[in-house]
Write an enzyme that holds these catalytic residues in place. Structure first.
Site, short mmCIF file in Angstrom:
data_model
loop_
_atom_site.label_atom_id
_atom_site.label_comp_id
_atom_site.label_asym_id
_atom_site.label_seq_id
_atom_site.Cartn_x
_atom_site.Cartn_y
_atom_site.Cartn_z
N PHE A 135 0.85 -1.19 0.00
CA PHE A 135 0.00 0.00 0.00
C PHE A 135 0.88 1.24 0.00
CE2 PHE A 135 -2.45 3.53 1.68
CZ PHE A 135 -3.57 3.47 0.88
N ASP A 222 9.07 2.81 2.12
CA ASP A 222 7.86 3.51 2.53
C ASP A 222 7.65 3.24 4.02
OD1 ASP A 222 5.28 4.25 3.20
OD2 ASP A 222 4.40 3.65 1.29
N LYS A 251 1.96 9.97 8.36
CA LYS A 251 1.18 9.52 9.52
C LYS A 251 1.65 10.09 10.87
CE LYS A 251 -1.42 5.75 7.65
NZ LYS A 251 -0.99 5.12 6.40
#
Ligand SMILES: *Cc1c(COP(=O)(O)O)cnc(C)c1O
Length: 401
Positions: A135, A222, A251
């Protein structure tokens, strides 16, 4: 939920299957509604509120900066942006930072770096190796990099220049390396998050590093979900004996304030120049003030506790569920934990919510626990108790069906 909420909902594009609950206040690991209910938060805004809700240091930094200077643009130097870049580079062992407003945008910067790296070597159509079940976001390029056909469906044509291989499979990468001369980078999560909390073999990242060195590819990690202390070190790669060329995060970086970052070192740090990339809001004083407070607080003692808390949680879960055949595995690093069920278990979300616990189910059959990193042992005990209650009810329902 009140009727006014329902009528207003009709003005929102229905892109989310929202749960019928709305919070009005947060404090540490707890969320509250207006009717006196409270929930223990095992989601933390999807691994965002690592310092818990409304951490006083972050709140103070945002309030102070909001009263001082909110935005000036990247036409000028930004003091808080320079400060945050330095803090991040020191925490990560990286050299340079580009600031974005989200995770997907941080990955867009990484993807552009990979393409520049390829074109510098006269590769006409630079390709990036990405993983199954990855993702990386919802923009067109990051959606293409994401290994989920359902998320991509309807949005074709996708972006060219990506090659997909299975996660945690070095031979698969070696195979595409042998047959494709256009590859310039690998983009990979050190631990897959949305894909189901998949932790690769301990030598996987090192193996990828070797392959990248051999072929002059960029290793791009990532760490949007795994970064900012989530797995027990500032970035997960710091436990895996590698240094990436590029690492992206978002995040937890703002603890809820939208900010992302793309970090580089070595040859990747020399790719962007004036005009190569940009963002109006990226790295603005307000976001970077939040980020500075986050990094200072995380590195000032919070991260040191994360590994032990995570092990404590996983041990408690394993013990609690050892008699349940439906629970296949409890896995993770730091405070990023997945509980693998032998079947889809989306019902558990509502069953936990009814018991005052917020959880997330990802990849259909994995309960994902990414609570605030400041969770105490007694709050972990409370989480396990509430989760166990819900899981037992789920098992009874499944067995009766
Ligand atoms: C959440 C996430 C993203 C996307 O971040 P956004 O801020 O939603 O754009 C990308 N990669 C990973 C690994 C993520 O967990």
């Amino acid at each position: 939920m009140s009727d006014t909420t329902k009528t207003r909902d009709q003005y929102l594009m229905p892109t989310y299957a929202r749960q019928p609950v709305m919070f009005s206040r947060g404090d540490g690991c707890w969320l509250f509604d207006d009717e006196g209910n409270r929930w223990l938060d095992g989601v933390a805004g999807i691994a965002v509120c690592n310092l818990g809700h409304c951490h006083p240091a972050v709140t103070a930094a945002i309030a102070h900066q909001a009263a001082t200077l909110v935005h000036t643009s990247n036409l000028y130097r930004v003091e808080r942006q320079e400060a945050l870049a330095e803090k991040l580079c020191l925490a990560a062992g990286m050299e340079k930072v580009f600031f974005s407003n989200s995770g997907a945008e941080a990955n867009e910067a990484a993807i552009k770096l990979a393409r520049l790296h390829g074109h510098r070597k006269d590769i006409e159509v630079p390709h990036i190796v990405v993983m199954e079940n990855a993702f990386h976001g919802r923009t067109m390029a990051t959606l293409t990099a994401t290994g989920n056909r359902k998320a991509q469906a309807g949005f074709e044509p996708l972006v060219q220049g990506f090659i997909r291989v299975p996660f945690n499979d070095l031979d698969a990468v070696r195979k595409v390396a042998a047959s494709n001369r256009q590859i310039t980078a690998i983009l990979v999560e050190p631990i897959q998050g949305e894909g189901g909390i998949h932790v690769p073999a301990t030598d996987y990242l090192q193996g990828l590093r070797q392959i990248c060195d051999q072929h002059d590819w960029l290793l791009m990690l990532d760490e949007i979900q795994t970064g900012n202390g989530r797995t027990g070190t500032y970035f997960a790669f710091q436990q895996m004996n590698v240094l990436p060329d590029v690492v992206t995060t978002a995040k937890g970086l703002g603890n809820g304030f939208p900010i992302g970052a793309c970090l580089t070192q070595g040859k990747a740090a020399a790719l962007f120049g004036p005009g190569s990339h940009g963002s109006t809001y990226g790295g603005n004083p307000l976001g970077c003030a939040a980020g500075c407070a986050v990094v200072d607080t995380l590195t000032g003692g919070v991260i040191a506790e994360v590994s032990a808390r995570g092990e404590y949680l996983r041990e408690a879960l394993r013990k609690q569920f050892s008699d349940l055949a439906m629970v296949k595995e409890v896995r993770g690093r730091g405070l990023m934990t997945g509980i693998q069920f032998d079947r889809d278990c989306p019902e558990l979300v509502a069953m936990c919510r009814d018991r005052g616990l917020l959880i997330n189910v990802t990849a259909g059959s994995v309960v994902r626990l990414v609570p605030p990193l400041v969770i105490s042992e007694s709050e972990i005990d409370e989480l396990v108790t509430r989760l166990n209650d819900a899981v037992r009810a789920f098992v009874r329902e499944q067995e009766a069906a």
